[in-house]
Design a protein around this motif. Structure first.
Motif, PDB file in Angstrom:
ATOM      1  N   GLU A  57      -5.823   6.173   5.432  1.00  0.00           N
ATOM      2  CA  GLU A  57      -5.546   4.730   5.546  1.00  0.00           C
ATOM      3  C   GLU A  57      -6.538   4.130   6.520  1.00  0.00           C
ATOM      4  O   GLU A  57      -6.806   4.716   7.567  1.00  0.00           O
ATOM      5  CB  GLU A  57      -4.124   4.507   6.079  1.00  0.00           C
ATOM      6  CG  GLU A  57      -3.796   3.027   6.315  1.00  0.00           C
ATOM      7  CD  GLU A  57      -2.575   2.838   7.224  1.00  0.00           C
ATOM      8  OE1 GLU A  57      -1.562   2.319   6.741  1.00  0.00           O
ATOM      9  OE2 GLU A  57      -2.647   3.204   8.420  1.00  0.00           O
ATOM     10  N   CYS A  98      -6.799   5.313   0.234  1.00  0.00           N
ATOM     11  CA  CYS A  98      -7.283   6.085  -0.929  1.00  0.00           C
ATOM     12  C   CYS A  98      -7.534   7.531  -0.537  1.00  0.00           C
ATOM     13  O   CYS A  98      -7.483   7.891   0.645  1.00  0.00           O
ATOM     14  CB  CYS A  98      -8.506   5.435  -1.573  1.00  0.00           C
ATOM     15  SG  CYS A  98     -10.072   5.750  -0.802  1.00  0.00           S
ATOM     16  N   THR A 132      -4.807  -1.999  -9.149  1.00  0.00           N
ATOM     17  CA  THR A 132      -5.263  -1.815  -7.773  1.00  0.00           C
ATOM     18  C   THR A 132      -5.566  -3.165  -7.113  1.00  0.00           C
ATOM     19  O   THR A 132      -6.015  -4.106  -7.765  1.00  0.00           O
ATOM     20  CB  THR A 132      -6.518  -0.920  -7.723  1.00  0.00           C
ATOM     21  OG1 THR A 132      -7.478  -1.415  -8.667  1.00  0.00           O
ATOM     22  CG2 THR A 132      -6.190   0.528  -8.062  1.00  0.00           C
ATOM     23  N   ARG A 147       0.865  -1.190   0.000  1.00  0.00           N
ATOM     24  CA  ARG A 147       0.000   0.000   0.000  1.00  0.00           C
ATOM     25  C   ARG A 147       0.896   1.232   0.000  1.00  0.00           C
ATOM     26  O   ARG A 147       1.923   1.268   0.685  1.00  0.00           O
ATOM     27  CB  ARG A 147      -0.894   0.030   1.247  1.00  0.00           C
ATOM     28  CG  ARG A 147      -1.952  -1.054   1.304  1.00  0.00           C
ATOM     29  CD  ARG A 147      -3.026  -0.870   0.269  1.00  0.00           C
ATOM     30  NE  ARG A 147      -4.075  -1.891   0.404  1.00  0.00           N
ATOM     31  CZ  ARG A 147      -4.822  -2.301  -0.615  1.00  0.00           C
ATOM     32  NH1 ARG A 147      -4.653  -1.813  -1.834  1.00  0.00           N
ATOM     33  NH2 ARG A 147      -5.754  -3.209  -0.416  1.00  0.00           N
ATOM     34  N   GLY A 158     -10.122  -5.327  -1.254  1.00  0.00           N
ATOM     35  CA  GLY A 158     -10.366  -5.335   0.188  1.00  0.00           C
ATOM     36  C   GLY A 158     -10.126  -6.643   0.921  1.00  0.00           C
ATOM     37  O   GLY A 158     -10.334  -6.695   2.131  1.00  0.00           O
ATOM     38  N   CYS A 208     -15.181  -7.393   4.671  1.00  0.00           N
ATOM     39  CA  CYS A 208     -15.284  -7.195   3.224  1.00  0.00           C
ATOM     40  C   CYS A 208     -16.248  -8.228   2.657  1.00  0.00           C
ATOM     41  O   CYS A 208     -16.087  -9.438   2.875  1.00  0.00           O
ATOM     42  CB  CYS A 208     -13.906  -7.311   2.564  1.00  0.00           C
ATOM     43  SG  CYS A 208     -13.954  -6.885   0.809  1.00  0.00           S
ATOM     44  N   SER A 237     -11.658  -0.175  -6.997  1.00  0.00           N
ATOM     45  CA  SER A 237     -10.884  -0.588  -5.825  1.00  0.00           C
ATOM     46  C   SER A 237      -9.993  -1.790  -6.103  1.00  0.00           C
ATOM     47  O   SER A 237      -9.055  -2.026  -5.369  1.00  0.00           O
ATOM     48  CB  SER A 237     -11.795  -0.828  -4.625  1.00  0.00           C
ATOM     49  OG  SER A 237     -13.005  -1.389  -5.013  1.00  0.00           O
ATOM     50  N   ILE A 288      -8.894  -2.734   7.561  1.00  0.00           N
ATOM     51  CA  ILE A 288     -10.136  -3.337   7.065  1.00  0.00           C
ATOM     52  C   ILE A 288     -10.692  -4.306   8.116  1.00  0.00           C
ATOM     53  O   ILE A 288      -9.969  -5.160   8.643  1.00  0.00           O
ATOM     54  CB  ILE A 288      -9.882  -4.059   5.726  1.00  0.00           C
ATOM     55  CG1 ILE A 288      -9.411  -3.015   4.686  1.00  0.00           C
ATOM     56  CG2 ILE A 288     -11.140  -4.769   5.249  1.00  0.00           C
ATOM     57  CD1 ILE A 288      -8.987  -3.594   3.356  1.00  0.00           C
ATOM     58  N   TYR A 299      -6.541  -0.439   3.560  1.00  0.00           N
ATOM     59  CA  TYR A 299      -6.785   0.214   2.265  1.00  0.00           C
ATOM     60  C   TYR A 299      -6.330   1.665   2.384  1.00  0.00           C
ATOM     61  O   TYR A 299      -6.461   2.268   3.454  1.00  0.00           O
ATOM     62  CB  TYR A 299      -8.271   0.141   1.852  1.00  0.00           C
ATOM     63  CG  TYR A 299      -8.406   0.162   0.343  1.00  0.00           C
ATOM     64  CD1 TYR A 299      -8.493  -1.016  -0.380  1.00  0.00           C
ATOM     65  CD2 TYR A 299      -8.359   1.361  -0.361  1.00  0.00           C
ATOM     66  CE1 TYR A 299      -8.538  -1.010  -1.769  1.00  0.00           C
ATOM     67  CE2 TYR A 299      -8.411   1.375  -1.749  1.00  0.00           C
ATOM     68  CZ  TYR A 299      -8.504   0.184  -2.444  1.00  0.00           C
ATOM     69  OH  TYR A 299      -8.537   0.178  -3.820  1.00  0.00           O
ATOM     70  N   HIS A 330     -14.514  -5.418  -2.820  1.00  0.00           N
ATOM     71  CA  HIS A 330     -14.854  -4.010  -3.032  1.00  0.00           C
ATOM     72  C   HIS A 330     -16.069  -3.599  -2.201  1.00  0.00           C
ATOM     73  O   HIS A 330     -16.756  -2.648  -2.542  1.00  0.00           O
ATOM     74  CB  HIS A 330     -15.061  -3.750  -4.531  1.00  0.00           C
ATOM     75  CG  HIS A 330     -16.095  -4.643  -5.156  1.00  0.00           C
ATOM     76  ND1 HIS A 330     -15.826  -5.930  -5.556  1.00  0.00           N
ATOM     77  CD2 HIS A 330     -17.401  -4.441  -5.409  1.00  0.00           C
ATOM     78  CE1 HIS A 330     -16.918  -6.478  -6.045  1.00  0.00           C
ATOM     79  NE2 HIS A 330     -17.909  -5.604  -5.952  1.00  0.00           N
TER      80      HIS A 330
END
Ligand code: NAP
Ligand code: ZN
Length: 348
Positions: free
Chosen positions: A33, A138, A128, A24, A131, A39, A116, A36, A136, A64
């Motif tokens: 950041e 972005c 990319t 990442r 998840g 998912c 994603s 997670i 993650y 995603h």
């Protein structure tokens, strides 16, 4: 220095998911950041792993429908704080200036939407990674806020399944006085029933599975039709205003066009990989439309999360651990899921 993190992905089409390491990026000033937590597993993850659309890149880390907790923010971030519950859906970047982006429809960005997973990574190079991973990163503008008091695991599927059905239901004015048919009761379909019902529409389930006819009322539908039962289908001829077609496999849409009332629309959100044939008389009669819809923009996704929180809408989930992910993908392929798998990513 980019961070090396644990992830789960595939090295080639049709292969089993395995544990792998990915990187990442370092936080830029406007980056967030998150760690997670959960998912969801969407049928699109399965399509991409299997290279159903011929556009898959490996190694691939799918996933995603991502919910997590913010762990770090860039120096210019204003909308998130460390500790916030946040989410990432399908879209993680776009040009921001084209007509589609100006209308908050980043899913149609003319410069190419960054998704994603499995689209070119403008920051790191390569593609990319999604998840099914520890963290993650972005831009804050593409991250969503999780509403308070929402079940974080059961709402993860809203990040794709939820927005994909909310957007067309809203666009085609599902609401009081309208009859909405939901075709295909999987991850997308079962959430569509709840959203359409909360918008005030009458909801009719159209399913190929007898067990889901039984389950339709519990899911909130007003009625259910077994699509193989010609008599039940005939009972709804010219009576439905909007059909949300979520079927993932190739299928004949003409039977559903014939259920439409005057000016009705079948909206395809499912992604069968073969072209669809439409009989002329099935659309000229009744001035019917056949259309499609693709996820939804960032503003609309946040709006959908608030709508679902307000109406108590979450997905029916079966939680799986990271080492059960292959079994979950196999069961999803067979249609053996009620109605969404969510991976407990904390255990990775
Ligand atoms: P899912 O959970 O697997 O549900 C798909 C449903 O389609 C099944 O539960 C089944 O419903 C029906 N179905 C499957 N195979 C069928 C067949 N051979 N004949 C008839 N019906 C069949 O999948 P999902 O995650 O909801 O995703 C559905 C589709 O939407 C996928 O193609 C996915 O890639 C696509 N998708 C599109 C977007 C977008 O933006 N357009 C976003 C997300 C997902 P019944 O048992 O009720 O018949
Ligand atoms: Zn999806």
């Amino acid at each position: 220095m980019p961070k090396t993190i644990n992830a789960i992905g595939v090295h080639s089409a049709q292969s089993d998911m395995t544990f792998m390491s990915i990187q990442r990026r370092d936080l830029k000033p406007t980056d967030v950041e998150m760690e997670i937590l959960y998912c969801g597993i969407c049928h699109s993850d399965l399509h991409q792993v299997n290279n159903d659309f011929g556009a898959s890149h490996y190694p691939m880390v799918p996933g995603h429908e991502i919910v997590g907790r913010v762990t770090s923010i860039g120096s210019a971030v204003t909308q998130f704080n460390v500790g916030d519950y946040a989410a990432v859906g399908c879209i993680v970047d776009s040009c921001g200036t084209c007509p589609a982006c100006e209308r908050d429809m980043q899913q149609f960005c003319e410069g190419g939407t960054s998704l994603s997973f499995n689209t070119p990574d403008k920051e790191m190079g390569g593609f990319t990674f999604g998840g099914f991973s520890k963290t993650y990163v972005c831009k804050e503008d593409y991250m969503l806020h999780m509403p308070e008091n929402i079940d974080l695991a059961a709402s993860a599927p809203l990040l794709c399944a939820g927005i994909t059905v909310y957007s067309p239901l809203k666009h085609w004015n599902a609401g009081p006085g309208k009859v909405v048919g939901v075709l295909g009761i999987g991850g997308l379909g079962h959430v569509a029933i709840r959203i359409a019902k909360s918008m005030g529409a009458k909801v009719v389930v159209l399913t190929s599975s007898p067990a889901k006819v039984e389950d339709a009322k519990r899911l909130g539908a007003d009625d259910a039709v077994l699509t193989s039962d010609t008599e039940q289908m005939a009972g709804y001829a010219s009576k439905i205003d909007l059909v949300i077609d979520t079927v993932s496999a190739n299928h004949d849409v003409n039977a559903y066009l014939n259920l439409l009332a005057i000016d009705g629309t079948v909206v395809l959100v499912g992604l069968p990989n073969e072209p669809i044939e439409i009989g002329a008389f099935n659309v000229v009669k009744g001035r019917r439309s056949f259309s499609g819809s693709n996820i939804g923009g960032i503003v609309e996704t946040q709006e959908m999360l608030e709508f679902c929180a307000e109406h108590g809408i979450v997905a029916d989930i079966e939680m799986v651990q990271p080492d059960q992910i292959n079994e979950a993908f196999k069961r999803l392929e067979k249609g053996d899921v009620k109605y969404r798998f969510v991976v407990d990513m904390k255990a990775l």
